[in-house]
Design a protein around this motif. Structure first.
Motif, short mmCIF file in Angstrom:
data_model
loop_
_atom_site.label_atom_id
_atom_site.label_comp_id
_atom_site.label_asym_id
_atom_site.label_seq_id
_atom_site.Cartn_x
_atom_site.Cartn_y
_atom_site.Cartn_z
N TRP A 134 0.81 -1.22 0.00
CA TRP A 134 0.00 0.00 0.00
C TRP A 134 0.84 1.27 0.00
N THR A 135 2.04 1.22 0.58
CA THR A 135 2.94 2.37 0.48
C THR A 135 3.29 2.64 -0.97
N LEU B 121 0.46 10.05 -3.24
CA LEU B 121 -0.07 10.12 -1.88
C LEU B 121 0.88 9.43 -0.91
N GLU B 122 0.68 9.70 0.37
CA GLU B 122 1.51 9.08 1.40
C GLU B 122 0.66 8.11 2.21
N TYR B 123 1.13 6.90 2.33
CA TYR B 123 0.42 5.89 3.10
C TYR B 123 0.89 5.91 4.55
N LYS B 124 -0.03 5.93 5.46
CA LYS B 124 0.27 5.88 6.89
C LYS B 124 -0.05 4.48 7.40
N ASN B 125 0.95 3.80 7.91
CA ASN B 125 0.74 2.43 8.37
C ASN B 125 -0.23 2.38 9.55
N PRO B 126 -1.16 1.43 9.53
CA PRO B 126 -2.02 1.23 10.70
C PRO B 126 -1.26 0.43 11.75
N VAL C 15 -7.29 1.65 4.44
CA VAL C 15 -7.11 2.33 3.16
C VAL C 15 -8.30 3.24 2.89
N GLN C 16 -9.51 2.75 3.15
CA GLN C 16 -10.71 3.56 2.98
C GLN C 16 -10.68 4.79 3.87
#
Length: 297
Positions: A103-104, A112-117, A182-183
């Protein structure tokens, strides 16, 4: 699925034992009050986009983000755990790591920047920013604190109660909950919740179905890119599809009540869940997962 020895995520919190109980208890069905809540939990048992909404329907839970102290996962912690449970702990950490990588990269491609859960392991019950939840509710994602909550005993429920077997069926569960994250990052969850708050119960259920099917789709997108990393084969994908089918609203309602009530669906039918996972897996294209505008779910 070849997963052992691969890199684990550091974004795992181990709260096992802090919430009481051991591995997830068997769900006891009864009349009135708690019994009705457990029936609801069976019908929409896990993979829930907004657990607070589910708890509110059942009259339980509460808000607030306080609660128990959370402890980062460390190798070998906690001590004296059964070997099979520790194997599952490593497994979910490895799957979570791969979702982070995939997802990153997909977010980066879109600028966009993905923020890890974070993934929080618990036993029995847990307090999240979305309220209190018991193991019977199943794995869930809380958008308020951007965490996935998982009782590892749920995987035993998958095998014994729903007949969903195989490592990749378990990976699908984690990937689905990450799909809800992601949503959240895309702003989809907030828009759905705002609309659902103004909708009738039936309309809100329909929105929930579309949200859940999109999370299934995102799980399939991850699986598309995870093929090489985990050396997936047709049997692995079949395990995930069988799991998706096993947890369709129609099948769960038939098992729990003997009748099917489509207007009460919150996650989609067995066929729909398998269809959207497969679409994500086949395409690997996040743009192909607009369940909200799809005329044929």
């Amino acid at each position: 699925m070849d997963w052992q020895g691969q890199e684990e995520s550091t974004n795992v919190e181990d709260g096992r034992g802090a919430g009481g109980g051991g591995m997830a208890p068997h769900m006891m069905l009864g009349g009135g009050g708690l019994g009705m809540m457990v029936v609801m939990a069976l019908i929409s048992w896990a993979l829930t986009g907004n657990p607070l909404w589910l708890l509110q329907q059942g009259g339980g839970g509460g808000g607030g983000g306080g609660g128990m102290q959370q402890q980062p996962l460390q190798p070998g912690m906690p001590a004296n755990r059964p070997p099979e449970e520790e194997k599952l702990r490593h497994f979910v950490a490895i799957v979570l790591k791969d979702t982070e990588v995939v997802w990153t990269d997909l977010f980066r491609r879109q600028g966009l920047e993905y923020k890890n859960p974070r993934l929080h392991l618990f036993t029995g019950q847990v307090e999240s920013a979305c309220g209190m939840a018991g193991a019977a509710v199943g794995p869930f994602y809380c958008p308020a604190d951007e965490k996935v909550y998982l009782d590892l005993g749920f995987f035993d429920e998958m095998r014994t109660r729903f007949g969903a077997k195989g490592d990749f069926a378990q990976a699908y569960v984690v990937a689905h909950e990450v799909g809800h994250h992601v949503q959240k990052l895309m702003g989809i969850t907030d828009r759905v919740d705002a609309t659902r708050g103004r909708a009738s119960k039936v309309e809100a259920n329909h929105l929930s179905v579309r949200l859940e099917l999109q999370a299934d789709f995102f799980a399939g997108v991850w699986a598309h890119y995870a093929q090489q990393q985990f050396h997936l084969d047709a049997h692995d994908i079949d395990d995930a599809l069988q799991c998706a089918q096993a947890i369709g609203d129609d099948r769960l309602q038939k098992q729990a009540r003997g009748v099917v009530v489509p207007d009460s669906f919150t996650h989609g039918t067995s066929a729909q869940r398998a269809k959207w996972f497969k679409r994500g897996f086949d395409t690997g294209d996040t743009k192909q997962g607009d369940t909200f505008n799809a005329t044929d779910l």
